[in-house]
Scaffold this motif. Structure first.
Motif, PDB file in Angstrom:
ATOM      1  N   UNK A  46       0.831  -1.205   0.000  1.00 15.60           N
ATOM      2  CA  UNK A  46       0.000   0.000   0.000  1.00 15.60           C
ATOM      3  C   UNK A  46       0.865   1.254   0.000  1.00 15.60           C
ATOM      4  N   UNK A  47       2.046   1.184   0.610  1.00 14.62           N
ATOM      5  CA  UNK A  47       2.969   2.325   0.574  1.00 14.62           C
ATOM      6  C   UNK A  47       3.449   2.621  -0.838  1.00 14.62           C
ATOM      7  N   UNK A  48       3.770   1.578  -1.609  1.00 14.19           N
ATOM      8  CA  UNK A  48       4.179   1.766  -3.001  1.00 14.19           C
ATOM      9  C   UNK A  48       3.030   2.356  -3.808  1.00 14.19           C
ATOM     10  N   UNK A  49       1.784   1.913  -3.537  1.00 11.81           N
ATOM     11  CA  UNK A  49       0.635   2.493  -4.234  1.00 11.81           C
ATOM     12  C   UNK A  49       0.525   3.988  -3.950  1.00 11.81           C
ATOM     13  N   UNK A  50       0.712   4.382  -2.691  1.00 11.31           N
ATOM     14  CA  UNK A  50       0.622   5.805  -2.345  1.00 11.31           C
ATOM     15  C   UNK A  50       1.742   6.602  -2.980  1.00 11.31           C
ATOM     16  N   UNK A  51       2.954   6.044  -2.993  1.00 15.59           N
ATOM     17  CA  UNK A  51       4.118   6.792  -3.485  1.00 15.59           C
ATOM     18  C   UNK A  51       4.165   6.893  -5.001  1.00 15.59           C
ATOM     19  N   UNK A  52       3.654   5.871  -5.702  1.00 13.52           N
ATOM     20  CA  UNK A  52       3.765   5.845  -7.165  1.00 13.52           C
ATOM     21  C   UNK A  52       2.450   6.107  -7.886  1.00 13.52           C
ATOM     22  N   UNK A  53       1.325   5.935  -7.202  1.00 12.99           N
ATOM     23  CA  UNK A  53       0.025   6.065  -7.846  1.00 12.99           C
ATOM     24  C   UNK A  53      -0.379   4.832  -8.637  1.00 12.99           C
ATOM     25  N   UNK A  54       0.449   3.793  -8.643  1.00 15.96           N
ATOM     26  CA  UNK A  54       0.142   2.552  -9.354  1.00 15.96           C
ATOM     27  C   UNK A  54      -0.578   1.592  -8.422  1.00 15.96           C
ATOM     28  N   UNK A  55      -1.600   0.920  -8.950  1.00 20.16           N
ATOM     29  CA  UNK A  55      -2.300  -0.095  -8.173  1.00 20.16           C
ATOM     30  C   UNK A  55      -1.544  -1.420  -8.306  1.00 20.16           C
ATOM     31  N   UNK A  56      -0.966  -1.895  -7.206  1.00 17.31           N
ATOM     32  CA  UNK A  56      -0.175  -3.132  -7.244  1.00 17.31           C
ATOM     33  C   UNK A  56      -0.607  -4.137  -6.191  1.00 17.31           C
ATOM     34  N   UNK A  57      -1.607  -3.780  -5.369  1.00 18.61           N
ATOM     35  CA  UNK A  57      -1.948  -4.624  -4.231  1.00 18.61           C
ATOM     36  C   UNK A  57      -2.419  -6.009  -4.674  1.00 18.61           C
ATOM     37  N   UNK A  58      -3.354  -6.052  -5.634  1.00 24.87           N
ATOM     38  CA  UNK A  58      -3.865  -7.349  -6.085  1.00 24.87           C
ATOM     39  C   UNK A  58      -2.771  -8.158  -6.761  1.00 24.87           C
ATOM     40  N   UNK A  59      -1.926  -7.484  -7.550  1.00 27.04           N
ATOM     41  CA  UNK A  59      -0.827  -8.201  -8.207  1.00 27.04           C
ATOM     42  C   UNK A  59       0.170  -8.744  -7.188  1.00 27.04           C
ATOM     43  N   UNK A  60       0.431  -7.973  -6.149  1.00 25.12           N
ATOM     44  CA  UNK A  60       1.327  -8.463  -5.099  1.00 25.12           C
ATOM     45  C   UNK A  60       0.762  -9.736  -4.479  1.00 25.12           C
ATOM     46  N   UNK A  61      -0.532  -9.698  -4.149  1.00 23.89           N
ATOM     47  CA  UNK A  61      -1.179 -10.893  -3.617  1.00 23.89           C
ATOM     48  C   UNK A  61      -1.237 -11.999  -4.668  1.00 23.89           C
ATOM     49  N   UNK A  62      -1.223 -11.611  -5.939  1.00 23.17           N
ATOM     50  CA  UNK A  62      -1.205 -12.608  -6.996  1.00 23.17           C
ATOM     51  C   UNK A  62       0.026 -13.490  -6.941  1.00 23.17           C
ATOM     52  N   UNK A  65      -9.738 -12.264  -4.568  1.00 20.39           N
ATOM     53  CA  UNK A  65      -9.741 -10.834  -4.262  1.00 20.39           C
ATOM     54  C   UNK A  65     -10.311 -10.514  -2.887  1.00 20.39           C
ATOM     55  N   UNK A  66     -10.648 -11.544  -2.108  1.00 21.14           N
ATOM     56  CA  UNK A  66     -11.246 -11.292  -0.803  1.00 21.14           C
ATOM     57  C   UNK A  66     -10.367 -10.452   0.097  1.00 21.14           C
ATOM     58  N   UNK A  67      -9.181 -10.948   0.412  1.00 22.12           N
ATOM     59  CA  UNK A  67      -8.319 -10.206   1.329  1.00 22.12           C
ATOM     60  C   UNK A  67      -7.754  -8.927   0.698  1.00 22.12           C
ATOM     61  N   UNK A  68      -7.322  -8.926  -0.591  1.00 24.58           N
ATOM     62  CA  UNK A  68      -6.908  -7.644  -1.184  1.00 24.58           C
ATOM     63  C   UNK A  68      -7.987  -6.570  -1.119  1.00 24.58           C
ATOM     64  N   UNK A  69      -9.250  -6.934  -1.356  1.00 27.10           N
ATOM     65  CA  UNK A  69     -10.333  -5.952  -1.259  1.00 27.10           C
ATOM     66  C   UNK A  69     -10.510  -5.477   0.176  1.00 27.10           C
ATOM     67  N   UNK A  70     -10.336  -6.388   1.135  1.00 24.15           N
ATOM     68  CA  UNK A  70     -10.439  -5.992   2.541  1.00 24.15           C
ATOM     69  C   UNK A  70      -9.325  -5.014   2.909  1.00 24.15           C
ATOM     70  N   UNK A  71      -8.102  -5.288   2.443  1.00 25.03           N
ATOM     71  CA  UNK A  71      -6.974  -4.394   2.722  1.00 25.03           C
ATOM     72  C   UNK A  71      -7.212  -3.026   2.093  1.00 25.03           C
ATOM     73  N   UNK A  72      -7.634  -3.017   0.821  1.00 26.01           N
ATOM     74  CA  UNK A  72      -7.874  -1.745   0.128  1.00 26.01           C
ATOM     75  C   UNK A  72      -8.981  -0.945   0.822  1.00 26.01           C
ATOM     76  N   UNK A  73     -10.051  -1.619   1.231  1.00 28.07           N
ATOM     77  CA  UNK A  73     -11.143  -0.933   1.926  1.00 28.07           C
ATOM     78  C   UNK A  73     -10.681  -0.387   3.268  1.00 28.07           C
ATOM     79  N   UNK A  74      -9.857  -1.166   3.960  1.00 27.67           N
ATOM     80  CA  UNK A  74      -9.338  -0.734   5.266  1.00 27.67           C
ATOM     81  C   UNK A  74      -8.457   0.501   5.123  1.00 27.67           C
TER      82      UNK A  74
END
Length: 404
Positions: free
Chosen positions: A115-131, A302-311
């Motif tokens: 989530x820190x990389x997403x904030x710093x770069x503006x790229x969505x990588x959370x789901x891919x990381x979990x991938x 996508x269950x846990x990635x969506x939970x993390x993103x929502x949190x």
């Protein structure tokens, strides 16, 4: 090297540890000389260790910095699976507690990095990381099936996995920038993190999906071996189909997050899991079981990635504390699941163990509006009767809703 490579490697290694252990669990069970109910109680050590760790995991991750905490904690956790494969039952349980403890801190730090990389770069990588967790499951399950078929002992297998994981963790530490995932504290923090109403609603939303993922990890191999009656190598291949479905869905998950509303993704996930379980319950052949595992893999992806993103999006206070509270609440909710499913399998059947999951999947479907900051309709009506017509509105609106 792509910006998401270090967190991807962390998720990959975490999965290698888990799947290398659980795919060899039938052989480990034989060595322990216990039934499924006792094995389920032993496995309970992992969520127990996680629950012990999570109230302080955010503080540890912040104190050490996510860059250092994530690879360090995963490296320590990697030392326990070889011991799990050779110790008697009491040692098995204790090692599972420690395994869960250190993996819990790693999980919080790894999600802070993503989530820190997403904030710093503006790229969505959370789901891919979990991938890459899913890719790790795929690689690990195929390797496990190969090694099991050739008679390699669980101890040798787990030792090899430990060495590979520690080596990759050193590489990740060298690749990550020092400030990744660090968030400045904006308010005073309590010693122990507790979930607020937002976190509780998010956990209820994804509980059904997450409990099905855990059931596949804990009992999927047993189901394939004892109900579908396939050999160890075929079971490893069929388990790999589950990870393929999960991995493919997560690799396109960030694009889906941008194209589709989060509540729609939660509902689609629940439907895919429910259909997969129904197919599994009527399956008699490996092909049908493989289809069921694929659908369940797609659904839980996508269950846990969506939970993390929502949190991260809707939570209040420190990100690390919110993520720790999310993980802690989910683990408490899942605390009795492994032994409960083991008890049902031992005294009824493995089919019944999976059938009882369907009502929980339905709960995830019903609670899907929480992903976009709303209460489900039946809760909105109940709250409206008690507090007025605006209760349950979107959390960013002046009427309140999930955000309070």
């Amino acid at each position: 090297m792509p910006v998401f490579a270090p967190p991807a490697l962390l998720f990959f290694c975490n999965a290698i540890l888990v799947i290398s252990l659980f795919t060899r669990m039938p052989t480990i069970q034989e060595g322990l000389g216990v039934d499924k109910a006792m094995l389920g109680l032993g496995i309970l050590g992992s969520p127990l260790g996680t629950i012990i760790a999570l109230p302080i995991a955010g503080r540890i991750a912040d104190r050490l910095t996510p860059r250092f905490a994530a690879p360090l904690m995963l490296s320590i956790a990697a030392c326990f699976p070889p011991l799990l494969s050779i110790l008697p039952y009491a040692g098995f349980f204790i090692c599972f507690v420690l395994f869960g403890f250190f993996r819990a801190i790693h999980d919080v730090a790894a999600n802070m990095i993503s989530t820190g990389i997403e904030r710093q770069t503006g790229l969505k990588i959370l789901a891919r990381s979990h991938g890459f967790w899913s890719i790790g499951l795929l690689v690990g399950s195929l390797v496990s099936g190969f090694l099991a078929e050739r008679g390699v002992s669980p101890f040798v297998h787990q030792t090899g996995a430990m060495a590979a994981v520690i080596g990759i963790c050193v590489l990740v530490w060298r690749l990550l920038p020092a400030d990744v995932g660090i968030v400045q504290e904006t308010q005073r923090r309590s010693v122990f993190v507790l979930p607020d109403r937002i976190i509780l609603l998010i956990c209820i939303m994804i509980f059904g999906v997450c409990v099905c993922e855990g059931a596949i990890y804990d009992w999927g191999i047993f189901y394939l071996r004892e109900v579908i009656r396939v050999d160890a190598q075929t079971a490893g291949i069929l388990f790999a189909v589950f990870t393929i479905g999960m991995g493919l869905t997560r690799m396109v998950g960030d694009k889906l997050r941008g194209m589709t509303g989060p509540s729609t993704l939660v509902r689609g996930s629940a439907i895919s899991v429910a259909v997969g379980i129904l197919v599994l319950l009527i399956a008699h052949e490996p092909i049908a079981a493989g289809l069921a595992f694929f659908l369940i893999g797609c659904g839980v992806a996508l269950g846990f990635p969506l939970a993390v993103a929502t949190t991260v999006e809707r939570g209040r206070g420190n990100v690390s504390d919110n993520l720790a509270a999310l993980a802690m609440t989910l683990l408490i909710a899942n605390f009795g699941v492994p032994p409960a499913l083991g008890f049902i399998a031992e005294h009824s059947s493995l089919k019944m163990s999976f059938a009882v999951l369907l009502p929980f999947v339905a709960l995830s479907f019903i609670m899907a509006p929480v992903a976009k900051g709303q209460l489900p309709l039946f809760l909105r009506r109940a709250v409206s009767r008690s507090h007025g017509d605006n209760a349950g509105a979107a959390p960013n609106s002046p009427q309140g809703g999930v955000r309070e």
